[in-house]
Design a protein around this motif. Structure first.
Motif, PDB file in Angstrom:
ATOM      1  N   CYS A 171       0.809  -1.225   0.000  1.00 23.04           N
ATOM      2  CA  CYS A 171       0.000   0.000   0.000  1.00 23.04           C
ATOM      3  C   CYS A 171       0.841   1.272   0.000  1.00 23.04           C
ATOM      4  O   CYS A 171       0.309   2.362  -0.181  1.00 23.04           O
ATOM      5  N   GLY A 172       2.149   1.164   0.225  1.00 23.78           N
ATOM      6  CA  GLY A 172       3.032   2.328   0.206  1.00 23.78           C
ATOM      7  C   GLY A 172       3.196   3.038   1.539  1.00 23.78           C
ATOM      8  O   GLY A 172       3.908   4.027   1.623  1.00 23.78           O
ATOM      9  N   ALA A 173       2.569   2.548   2.597  1.00 28.68           N
ATOM     10  CA  ALA A 173       2.679   3.194   3.915  1.00 28.68           C
ATOM     11  C   ALA A 173       4.078   3.054   4.509  1.00 28.68           C
ATOM     12  O   ALA A 173       4.519   3.904   5.284  1.00 28.68           O
ATOM     13  N   VAL A 174       4.792   1.975   4.158  1.00 33.82           N
ATOM     14  CA  VAL A 174       6.168   1.766   4.610  1.00 33.82           C
ATOM     15  C   VAL A 174       7.054   1.667   3.380  1.00 33.82           C
ATOM     16  O   VAL A 174       6.790   0.882   2.472  1.00 33.82           O
ATOM     17  N   ARG A 175       8.081   2.484   3.339  1.00 35.45           N
ATOM     18  CA  ARG A 175       9.045   2.493   2.233  1.00 35.45           C
ATOM     19  C   ARG A 175      10.442   2.367   2.818  1.00 35.45           C
ATOM     20  O   ARG A 175      10.664   2.680   3.986  1.00 35.45           O
ATOM     21  N   VAL A 223      20.179   0.715   5.613  1.00 43.98           N
ATOM     22  CA  VAL A 223      18.747   0.738   5.291  1.00 43.98           C
ATOM     23  C   VAL A 223      18.063   1.891   6.016  1.00 43.98           C
ATOM     24  O   VAL A 223      18.177   2.026   7.233  1.00 43.98           O
ATOM     25  N   THR A 224      17.364   2.724   5.250  1.00 39.17           N
ATOM     26  CA  THR A 224      16.572   3.820   5.810  1.00 39.17           C
ATOM     27  C   THR A 224      15.102   3.488   5.590  1.00 39.17           C
ATOM     28  O   THR A 224      14.690   3.216   4.459  1.00 39.17           O
ATOM     29  N   ILE A 225      14.340   3.508   6.672  1.00 42.92           N
ATOM     30  CA  ILE A 225      12.924   3.138   6.617  1.00 42.92           C
ATOM     31  C   ILE A 225      12.072   4.371   6.856  1.00 42.92           C
ATOM     32  O   ILE A 225      12.324   5.127   7.799  1.00 42.92           O
ATOM     33  N   SER A 226      11.068   4.581   6.015  1.00 45.68           N
ATOM     34  CA  SER A 226      10.092   5.640   6.261  1.00 45.68           C
ATOM     35  C   SER A 226       8.731   4.989   6.466  1.00 45.68           C
ATOM     36  O   SER A 226       8.435   3.951   5.890  1.00 45.68           O
ATOM     37  N   GLY A 227       7.926   5.586   7.306  1.00 44.89           N
ATOM     38  CA  GLY A 227       6.678   4.972   7.727  1.00 44.89           C
ATOM     39  C   GLY A 227       6.936   4.202   9.013  1.00 44.89           C
ATOM     40  O   GLY A 227       8.058   4.158   9.513  1.00 44.89           O
ATOM     41  N   GLU A 228       5.901   3.602   9.545  1.00 44.96           N
ATOM     42  CA  GLU A 228       6.010   2.892  10.824  1.00 44.96           C
ATOM     43  C   GLU A 228       5.623   1.430  10.674  1.00 44.96           C
ATOM     44  O   GLU A 228       4.455   1.075  10.830  1.00 44.96           O
ATOM     45  N   PRO A 229       6.606   0.557  10.384  1.00 46.16           N
ATOM     46  CA  PRO A 229       6.248  -0.859  10.325  1.00 46.16           C
ATOM     47  C   PRO A 229       5.866  -1.367  11.715  1.00 46.16           C
ATOM     48  O   PRO A 229       6.348  -0.863  12.728  1.00 46.16           O
ATOM     49  N   THR A 230       5.004  -2.345  11.750  1.00 47.06           N
ATOM     50  CA  THR A 230       4.635  -3.016  12.991  1.00 47.06           C
ATOM     51  C   THR A 230       5.651  -4.119  13.234  1.00 47.06           C
ATOM     52  O   THR A 230       5.997  -4.861  12.312  1.00 47.06           O
ATOM     53  N   ARG A 231       6.153  -4.198  14.469  1.00 49.93           N
ATOM     54  CA  ARG A 231       7.137  -5.227  14.820  1.00 49.93           C
ATOM     55  C   ARG A 231       6.462  -6.317  15.644  1.00 49.93           C
ATOM     56  O   ARG A 231       5.701  -6.033  16.560  1.00 49.93           O
TER      57      ARG A 231
END
Length: 131
Positions: free
Chosen positions: A8-12, A49-57
């Protein structure tokens, strides 16, 4: 630079540099967390690695954390300071161009279902046809 993200593009994410390792994994945990017989992984130093958005862990066992998009459910990352200190595993299928990282090994075959050892025997089709 390599880029990728969830459906969905919420996490990139963006990656700088080359994968340290890449493989197709058939372990029980990968199969259960993905719902697939194999998962393609690529390992990178965490700082690459640079993460944008908030993945669920999700703490799947011990210090193993699997991250996914909380909106669409796409599985993204695997991290464990015990198993791979300072590194992050990314699911290759989440890359914008997954052809950039080819698997270099097939691992955890001791956990694989027996039929996985016979994939070469299956008919090959360019597209699925019902019927």
């Amino acid at each position: 630079m390599i880029t990728g993200g969830c459906q969905c593009g919420a996490v990139r994410f963006t990656i700088r540099g080359e994968a340290l390792r890449s493989a197709l994994c058939a372990c029980h945990d990968c199969r259960r967390s993905s719902g697939a017989p194999l998962v393609a992984w690529a390992i990178f130093p965490r700082e690459a690695v640079t993460i944008s958005g908030e993945p669920t862990r999700y703490n799947s066992s011990g210090d193993v954390h699997r991250s996914f998009c909380g909106r669409c459910g796409t599985g993204l990352f695997y991290e464990s300071e015990t198993v791979m200190p300072g590194k992050i595993n990314l699911r290759v299928a989440t890359l914008d161009r997954p052809d950039l990282i080819a698997p270099r090994a097939l691992v955890q075959l001791a956990d694989a279902p027996e039929w996985l050892h016979h994939l070469d025997d299956l008919p090959k089709m360019q597209r699925y046809t019902a019927g």
